[in-house]
Structures are given as C-alpha cells and as structure tokens.
Scaffold this motif. Structure first.
Motif, mmCIF file in Angstrom:
data_model
loop_
_atom_site.group_PDB
_atom_site.id
_atom_site.type_symbol
_atom_site.label_atom_id
_atom_site.label_comp_id
_atom_site.label_asym_id
_atom_site.label_seq_id
_atom_site.Cartn_x
_atom_site.Cartn_y
_atom_site.Cartn_z
ATOM 1 N N ILE A 147 -15.612 26.351 3.098
ATOM 2 C CA ILE A 147 -15.055 25.154 2.457
ATOM 3 C C ILE A 147 -14.639 25.468 1.020
ATOM 4 N N ALA A 148 -15.496 26.190 0.293
ATOM 5 C CA ALA A 148 -15.163 26.549 -1.083
ATOM 6 C C ALA A 148 -13.900 27.407 -1.128
ATOM 7 N N GLY A 149 -13.767 28.359 -0.196
ATOM 8 C CA GLY A 149 -12.562 29.190 -0.157
ATOM 9 C C GLY A 149 -11.327 28.371 0.174
ATOM 10 N N GLU A 150 -11.459 27.424 1.084
ATOM 11 C CA GLU A 150 -10.318 26.570 1.473
ATOM 12 C C GLU A 150 -9.872 25.686 0.317
ATOM 13 N N LEU A 151 -10.829 25.189 -0.474
ATOM 14 C CA LEU A 151 -10.496 24.293 -1.583
ATOM 15 C C LEU A 151 -10.194 25.043 -2.876
ATOM 16 N N GLY A 152 -10.497 26.342 -2.917
ATOM 17 C CA GLY A 152 -10.234 27.138 -4.115
ATOM 18 C C GLY A 152 -11.191 26.830 -5.253
ATOM 19 N N ILE A 153 -12.439 26.516 -4.937
ATOM 20 C CA ILE A 153 -13.438 26.256 -5.965
ATOM 21 C C ILE A 153 -14.637 27.163 -5.706
ATOM 22 N N SER A 154 -15.520 27.250 -6.702
ATOM 23 C CA SER A 154 -16.703 28.098 -6.521
ATOM 24 C C SER A 154 -17.688 27.392 -5.589
ATOM 25 N N GLN A 155 -18.460 28.188 -4.902
ATOM 26 C CA GLN A 155 -19.431 27.650 -3.956
ATOM 27 C C GLN A 155 -20.518 26.848 -4.690
ATOM 28 N N GLY A 156 -20.849 27.236 -5.918
ATOM 29 C CA GLY A 156 -21.868 26.540 -6.701
ATOM 30 C C GLY A 156 -21.454 25.143 -7.129
ATOM 31 N N SER A 157 -20.144 24.900 -7.291
ATOM 32 C CA SER A 157 -19.695 23.567 -7.702
ATOM 33 C C SER A 157 -19.463 22.654 -6.501
ATOM 34 N N LEU A 158 -19.604 23.197 -5.313
ATOM 35 C CA LEU A 158 -19.365 22.402 -4.107
ATOM 36 C C LEU A 158 -20.413 21.301 -3.943
ATOM 37 N N GLY A 159 -21.686 21.593 -4.189
ATOM 38 C CA GLY A 159 -22.745 20.600 -4.036
ATOM 39 C C GLY A 159 -22.577 19.406 -4.971
ATOM 40 N N PRO A 160 -22.398 19.623 -6.288
ATOM 41 C CA PRO A 160 -22.196 18.485 -7.179
ATOM 42 C C PRO A 160 -20.935 17.688 -6.844
ATOM 43 N N MET A 161 -19.886 18.397 -6.461
ATOM 44 C CA MET A 161 -18.646 17.702 -6.090
ATOM 45 C C MET A 161 -18.874 16.861 -4.835
ATOM 46 N N ARG A 162 -19.582 17.424 -3.865
ATOM 47 C CA ARG A 162 -19.890 16.694 -2.642
ATOM 48 C C ARG A 162 -20.693 15.443 -2.968
#
Length: 187
Positions: A147-162
C-alpha cells in the motif's frame, strides 16, 4: 486404628479440622479465583465452586487434607482455570432463537446496502484518504508495504494517515445516522 464410624484416626482428625481449614482458605480462594477468572473467561464464583468441590472430594474419599493447603489451593485454582479455558474453546452457544447462520435475502440486502454506504462515504473523503481506504479495502488484501509503495509514501506514515482517514470516515458516517425522533408534544 478405626473409629466407630469406620474412619481411621487420621481421617477423624482431619475431619475435625475441616471447618477450620475451610474458614481459613475461604478468603484466599476468593482472591485467587478473582485473579484467575478474567483470563479463564468464567465467573469467580464458578471457579470457587469447582475448587471447593475438588477439595471436598479429596477430603471425602481421596488422600485427605493436603500437606500445604494454601499451595494446593493455588494450584487447584489455576488447574480449574486452565480447564475452563480449554472447555470454553470447544463450547459453542446454542442459537435457538437467533436467525440461521446462512445468508438469507434480508441479510444479503442489508450487507450490500452497508457496503454501498461505506463506498459512497469513501468517495466523499479527501483524495489521499480515498486512495488509502480503497487500497485497504482491496480484495487482493495488500500488505502495508504494498500500500505504501502504491501511494508513494513511507510505510511508517501509513499508520497515522490511516488513523486520520478512518477518523474522517467515522465522523462522516456518524453524521448520516438518523437523529432520534422527538417524543411527546412538539412545541
């Protein structure tokens, strides 16, 4: 040596101390049962009752009063808690008056309506949230890394964004819930 009741003198001596033993063990049993009951998924009273029964069986025809009653009681409580956990894994509640587990037309329609409402709310979220939530609900069940690769964001910022996106979605869906109707006279 046996007594007139057919008991040995050791059994008779143990019987004389049983009320005292039960009185001294009661607070300990209550505390141990409260401590173990939550993890076992049973009521503390049920755990106490099972241990009292084991003790009475032991006193009646078994080996008699334990050498170290407090230690025996703690072990018995933990053993009963383990037994309760094992039993609860195998037990299934009887659903006598509940609808059948098969998907009837009403359940299918309600589930479809819930999915439509969720998809409609997701379409109204900001673009970044829409993309993230769509990726999370994908039938391919992607990992966080994908998901992080598809959205072009870091994996660590995925949780707070979610978390922010789910909060936004939760607020949107809560606003759509119908307000309770007024009861009584309308002024």
């Amino acid at each position: 040596m046996t007594t007139p009741t057919g008991r040995t003198t050791a059994q008779a001596a143990a019987a004389a101390t049983v009320p005292e033993l039960l009185g001294t063990l009661a607070p300990l049993l209550a505390a141990e049962s409260r401590a173990e009951a939550g993890a076992a998924g049973v009521e503390p009273g049920d755990l106490e009752q099972a241990v009292w029964l084991r003790l009475l069986e032991r006193l009646d025809g078994g080996p008699g009063v334990p050498d170290h009653p407090a230690d025996w009681l703690r072990r018995a409580v933990r053993a009963e808690a383990r037994r309760a956990r094992r039993t609860s894994v195998r037990e299934r509640p009887y659903g006598g008056d509940e609808p059948a587990l098969d998907a009837g037309p009403e359940r299918v329609a309600l589930a479809a309506e819930s999915r439509r409402a969720l998809r409609a709310a997701i379409r109204r979220t900001p673009t970044r949230c829409r993309r993230l939530l769509a990726a999370m609900l994908s039938p391919k069940d992607p990992t966080y890394r994908e998901i992080a690769g598809e959205l072009g964001i870091s994996q660590g910022s995925l949780g707070p964004m979610r978390s922010r996106c789910l909060g936004c979605l939760r607020r949107m869906l809560a606003a759509e819930v119908a307000a309770p109707e007024h009861r009584g006279k309308v002024r």
